[in-house]
Design a protein around this motif. Structure first.
Motif, PDB file in Angstrom:
ATOM      1  N   THR A  28      40.906  28.215 -64.795  1.00  0.00           N
ATOM      2  CA  THR A  28      40.615  28.249 -66.234  1.00  0.00           C
ATOM      3  C   THR A  28      40.262  29.662 -66.665  1.00  0.00           C
ATOM      4  OG1 THR A  28      39.839  25.956 -66.158  1.00  0.00           O
ATOM      5  CG2 THR A  28      39.207  27.242 -68.088  1.00  0.00           C
ATOM      6  N   LEU A  32      42.560  31.517 -69.371  1.00  0.00           N
ATOM      7  CA  LEU A  32      42.001  31.670 -70.717  1.00  0.00           C
ATOM      8  C   LEU A  32      41.111  32.891 -70.888  1.00  0.00           C
ATOM      9  CD1 LEU A  32      40.922  27.973 -71.454  1.00  0.00           C
ATOM     10  CD2 LEU A  32      43.069  29.119 -72.070  1.00  0.00           C
ATOM     11  N   SER A  40      33.844  23.735 -72.018  1.00  0.00           N
ATOM     12  CA  SER A  40      34.538  22.496 -72.348  1.00  0.00           C
ATOM     13  C   SER A  40      35.932  22.445 -71.716  1.00  0.00           C
ATOM     14  CB  SER A  40      34.650  22.349 -73.866  1.00  0.00           C
ATOM     15  OG  SER A  40      35.364  21.194 -74.201  1.00  0.00           O
ATOM     16  N   PHE A  41      36.667  23.553 -71.808  1.00  0.00           N
ATOM     17  CA  PHE A  41      37.993  23.632 -71.173  1.00  0.00           C
ATOM     18  C   PHE A  41      37.874  23.455 -69.661  1.00  0.00           C
ATOM     19  CE2 PHE A  41      38.998  26.368 -74.976  1.00  0.00           C
ATOM     20  CZ  PHE A  41      39.849  25.449 -75.588  1.00  0.00           C
ATOM     21  N   TRP A  42      36.867  24.116 -69.090  1.00  0.00           N
ATOM     22  CA  TRP A  42      36.655  24.046 -67.649  1.00  0.00           C
ATOM     23  C   TRP A  42      36.314  22.626 -67.206  1.00  0.00           C
ATOM     24  CZ3 TRP A  42      31.498  25.773 -65.112  1.00  0.00           C
ATOM     25  CH2 TRP A  42      31.553  25.550 -63.734  1.00  0.00           C
ATOM     26  N   THR A  44      37.037  19.827 -68.641  1.00  0.00           N
ATOM     27  CA  THR A  44      38.233  18.983 -68.772  1.00  0.00           C
ATOM     28  C   THR A  44      39.147  19.193 -67.573  1.00  0.00           C
ATOM     29  OG1 THR A  44      38.112  19.025 -71.184  1.00  0.00           O
ATOM     30  CG2 THR A  44      40.241  18.474 -70.211  1.00  0.00           C
TER      31      THR A  44
END
Length: 73
Positions: A28, A32, A40-42, A44
């Motif tokens: 991630t 990114l 939050s991305f991590w 997910t």
């Protein structure tokens, strides 16, 4: 404590937990960078990776042990 007969599954659980957490963080971050909403991305990516990693480890570890036993004296 957990009974010794479940060692394979406990090992797979913790191996999947630590590896998917670490690897999803690194991937991630690479993809990114440090952006707003990174955690939050991590997270997910982490839970999706864990869902793949846990059953994979249960299947793969016994096979890897057999290969290692053949390679090592």
């Amino acid at each position: 404590m957990i009974d010794k007969k479940y060692e394979r599954y406990v090992f797979a659980f913790f191996m999947a937990l630590f590896m998917s957490c670490f690897m999803s963080f690194v991937i991630t971050l690479i993809n990114l960078g440090v952006v707003e909403g990174f955690i939050s991305f991590w997270m997910t990516a982490f839970w999706k990776a864990f869902l793949v990693a846990f059953p994979t480890i249960i299947v793969v570890v016994p096979q890897v042990r057999k290969v290692v036993a053949k390679v090592i004296k």
